[in-house]
Design a protein around this motif. Structure first.
Motif, mmCIF file in Angstrom:
data_model
loop_
_atom_site.group_PDB
_atom_site.id
_atom_site.type_symbol
_atom_site.label_atom_id
_atom_site.label_comp_id
_atom_site.label_asym_id
_atom_site.label_seq_id
_atom_site.Cartn_x
_atom_site.Cartn_y
_atom_site.Cartn_z
ATOM 1 N N ALA A 105 6.242 -21.421 -2.691
ATOM 2 C CA ALA A 105 6.922 -20.216 -2.193
ATOM 3 C C ALA A 105 5.911 -19.126 -1.866
ATOM 4 O O ALA A 105 6.061 -18.406 -0.862
ATOM 5 C CB ALA A 105 7.932 -19.727 -3.228
ATOM 6 N N PHE A 106 4.880 -18.996 -2.687
ATOM 7 C CA PHE A 106 3.836 -17.992 -2.415
ATOM 8 C C PHE A 106 3.148 -18.263 -1.082
ATOM 9 O O PHE A 106 2.975 -17.349 -0.265
ATOM 10 C CB PHE A 106 2.802 -17.985 -3.535
ATOM 11 C CG PHE A 106 1.597 -17.127 -3.232
ATOM 12 C CD1 PHE A 106 1.645 -15.756 -3.425
ATOM 13 C CD2 PHE A 106 0.429 -17.696 -2.728
ATOM 14 C CE1 PHE A 106 0.546 -14.960 -3.122
ATOM 15 C CE2 PHE A 106 -0.670 -16.913 -2.432
ATOM 16 C CZ PHE A 106 -0.607 -15.534 -2.633
ATOM 17 N N LEU A 151 8.004 -15.079 -6.984
ATOM 18 C CA LEU A 151 8.931 -14.668 -8.042
ATOM 19 C C LEU A 151 10.347 -15.164 -7.746
ATOM 20 O O LEU A 151 11.079 -15.556 -8.654
ATOM 21 C CB LEU A 151 8.914 -13.142 -8.187
ATOM 22 C CG LEU A 151 7.652 -12.556 -8.823
ATOM 23 C CD1 LEU A 151 7.659 -11.030 -8.710
ATOM 24 C CD2 LEU A 151 7.530 -12.977 -10.287
ATOM 25 N N ALA A 152 10.730 -15.153 -6.462
ATOM 26 C CA ALA A 152 12.034 -15.699 -6.089
ATOM 27 C C ALA A 152 12.095 -17.194 -6.387
ATOM 28 O O ALA A 152 13.111 -17.708 -6.870
ATOM 29 C CB ALA A 152 12.308 -15.436 -4.610
ATOM 30 N N ILE A 155 15.111 -18.395 -3.295
ATOM 31 C CA ILE A 155 15.741 -18.738 -4.574
ATOM 32 C C ILE A 155 16.504 -20.046 -4.434
ATOM 33 O O ILE A 155 16.395 -20.949 -5.272
ATOM 34 C CB ILE A 155 16.690 -17.605 -5.018
ATOM 35 C CG1 ILE A 155 15.916 -16.306 -5.209
ATOM 36 C CG2 ILE A 155 17.444 -17.981 -6.290
ATOM 37 C CD1 ILE A 155 16.793 -15.084 -5.397
ATOM 38 N N MET A 156 17.278 -20.151 -3.355
ATOM 39 C CA MET A 156 18.059 -21.358 -3.119
ATOM 40 C C MET A 156 17.165 -22.585 -2.946
ATOM 41 O O MET A 156 17.406 -23.647 -3.540
ATOM 42 C CB MET A 156 18.934 -21.160 -1.878
ATOM 43 C CG MET A 156 19.741 -22.386 -1.458
ATOM 44 S SD MET A 156 18.859 -23.509 -0.336
ATOM 45 C CE MET A 156 18.717 -22.505 1.140
ATOM 46 N N LEU A 157 16.117 -22.452 -2.143
ATOM 47 C CA LEU A 157 15.221 -23.594 -1.912
ATOM 48 C C LEU A 157 14.575 -24.063 -3.217
ATOM 49 O O LEU A 157 14.455 -25.270 -3.459
ATOM 50 C CB LEU A 157 14.144 -23.217 -0.897
ATOM 51 C CG LEU A 157 14.584 -23.095 0.564
ATOM 52 C CD1 LEU A 157 13.433 -22.581 1.418
ATOM 53 C CD2 LEU A 157 15.076 -24.438 1.090
ATOM 54 N N GLY A 163 10.495 -9.333 -7.062
ATOM 55 C CA GLY A 163 9.991 -9.951 -5.838
ATOM 56 C C GLY A 163 10.400 -9.185 -4.603
ATOM 57 O O GLY A 163 9.570 -8.896 -3.727
ATOM 58 N N LEU A 164 11.681 -8.822 -4.512
ATOM 59 C CA LEU A 164 12.138 -8.068 -3.345
ATOM 60 C C LEU A 164 11.549 -6.661 -3.344
ATOM 61 O O LEU A 164 11.286 -6.096 -2.280
ATOM 62 C CB LEU A 164 13.663 -7.992 -3.330
ATOM 63 C CG LEU A 164 14.262 -7.334 -2.087
ATOM 64 C CD1 LEU A 164 13.920 -8.130 -0.832
ATOM 65 C CD2 LEU A 164 15.773 -7.195 -2.219
ATOM 66 N N GLY A 165 11.323 -6.094 -4.535
ATOM 67 C CA GLY A 165 10.707 -4.774 -4.613
ATOM 68 C C GLY A 165 9.324 -4.754 -3.988
ATOM 69 O O GLY A 165 8.943 -3.777 -3.332
ATOM 70 N N LEU A 166 8.565 -5.815 -4.180
ATOM 71 C CA LEU A 166 7.251 -5.909 -3.540
ATOM 72 C C LEU A 166 7.380 -6.017 -2.021
ATOM 73 O O LEU A 166 6.642 -5.372 -1.271
ATOM 74 C CB LEU A 166 6.499 -7.127 -4.076
ATOM 75 C CG LEU A 166 5.895 -7.012 -5.477
ATOM 76 C CD1 LEU A 166 5.379 -8.360 -5.928
ATOM 77 C CD2 LEU A 166 4.774 -5.988 -5.485
ATOM 78 N N GLN A 167 8.326 -6.828 -1.568
ATOM 79 C CA GLN A 167 8.466 -7.044 -0.133
ATOM 80 C C GLN A 167 9.033 -5.822 0.576
ATOM 81 O O GLN A 167 8.603 -5.470 1.674
ATOM 82 C CB GLN A 167 9.361 -8.266 0.105
ATOM 83 C CG GLN A 167 8.761 -9.560 -0.413
ATOM 84 C CD GLN A 167 9.690 -10.742 -0.254
ATOM 85 O OE1 GLN A 167 10.893 -10.585 -0.051
ATOM 86 N NE2 GLN A 167 9.157 -11.942 -0.356
ATOM 87 N N TYR A 168 10.009 -5.173 -0.056
ATOM 88 C CA TYR A 168 10.680 -4.044 0.567
ATOM 89 C C TYR A 168 9.970 -2.719 0.257
ATOM 90 O O TYR A 168 9.756 -1.899 1.147
ATOM 91 C CB TYR A 168 12.132 -4.006 0.084
ATOM 92 C CG TYR A 168 13.028 -3.016 0.790
ATOM 93 C CD1 TYR A 168 12.757 -2.585 2.079
ATOM 94 C CD2 TYR A 168 14.156 -2.525 0.166
ATOM 95 C CE1 TYR A 168 13.587 -1.684 2.729
ATOM 96 C CE2 TYR A 168 15.007 -1.619 0.805
ATOM 97 C CZ TYR A 168 14.711 -1.211 2.090
ATOM 98 O OH TYR A 168 15.530 -0.322 2.719
#
Length: 288
Positions: free
Chosen positions: A72-73, A203-204, A43-45, A24-29
């Motif tokens: 989340a999406f 994904l998170a 993730i926490m939420l 998930g972070l790989g897509l965003q970053y």
């Protein structure tokens, strides 16, 4: 042999969660160019929402996928279409945009965390689900953790196939490699980047639901998982979905080995790997 199985299987269980988070972070970053320090808060939420649905309404945690992932999406998609797209349009260069988006994500981190603290409080929250012992060659694990590993593998592989085989996946890979040229070839870059941010948040959310099935959750858990996700993304290679998937399992195995020796040293080992990667191979395992 039992100790070996304990270490390996526990590492794979951790690695499955790390892989989803890092993809998930790989897509965003790596694709949307947003160093999203609020990634762990999704993730926490999701973890806290799953706990609430389970303990208050008695809903099966697996059914929470229908809530945590899509919600989340949508939130991630809207965040990029509004906040980060506006920051991109007003930034004179990609470097300035990355700096501004990083600061904005820090603000989101504290906003989300404090609102969650008001709603759920600082206490650890947990519930019991499929805590049935399963014996694997003498190593005993809960059925909930094995189910989490299986589902993480299925979701991770399905998402990889989506990126590798579909037309939208080709657009995502093109945007990651060269967004300007992809735009000239007819790719709607704004839409693709917003979708990537939304997929990353989804994904998170899925990972947060899985984490709540295996471990207690609390509102300050997000930052730790954000750091782990960034280490895995660097380990696998920025923008590489299979790299993030493989890197997650590798880091999970390292964490399992270190935890066997001294549980307090796991984060130290992660940071050490991060520093060594930046010095020796900053492009990661599958980076180009």
């Amino acid at each position: 042999m039992v100790t070996f199985l304990n270490v390996v299987i526990a590492g794979l269980l951790l690695g499955g969660l790390y892989a989803l988070i890092a993809m998930g972070l790989g897509l965003q970053y790596g694709v949307a160019r947003v160093a999203n320090f609020s990634h762990g808060e999704f993730i926490m939420l999701a973890g806290m929402t799953t706990w609430t649905l389970r303990t208050v309404f008695g809903i099966n945690p697996l059914l929470s996928l229908a809530v945590c992932g899509p919600v989340a999406f949508v939130v991630g998609y809207l965040l990029h279409r509004t906040l980060f797209r506006r920051l991109s349009a007003s930034s004179p260069s990609p470097g300035v945009f990355e700096s501004r988006s990083m600061l904005a994500s820090f603000a989101l981190l504290f906003i989300i965390q404090n609102i969650a603290s008001i709603g759920w409080g600082p206490e650890m929250r947990g519930y019991s689900y499929l805590h049935i012992p399963v014996n694997l060659g003498g190593a005993v694990f809960g059925a909930n953790r094995l189910l989490t590993l299986a589902l993480a593998l299925v979701i991770g592989l399905a998402f990889y196939l989506f990126v590798a085989r579909t037309r939208m996946g080709k657009a995502i890979r093109a945007a990651a490699q060269d967004p300007a040229t992809a735009g000239l070839m007819g790719v709607n870059i704004d839409l693709v980047l917003a979708l990537c941010f939304g997929f990353g948040a989804a994904l998170a959310g899925v990972a947060g639901m899985f984490i709540s099935m295996c471990y207690p959750v609390r509102v300050v858990m997000g930052q730790e998982y954000t750091v782990i996700a960034m280490i895995v993304v660097v380990l696998g290679g920025l923008g590489s979905i299979p790299g993030s998937f493989i890197g997650g399992f590798l880091l999970g195995l390292v964490g399992s080995v270190v935890t066997t020796v001294d549980p307090s040293l796991s984060l130290v080992a992660y940071y050490l790997i991060f520093v060594l990667l930046l010095l020796v191979r900053p492009k990661g395992i599958m980076g180009k």
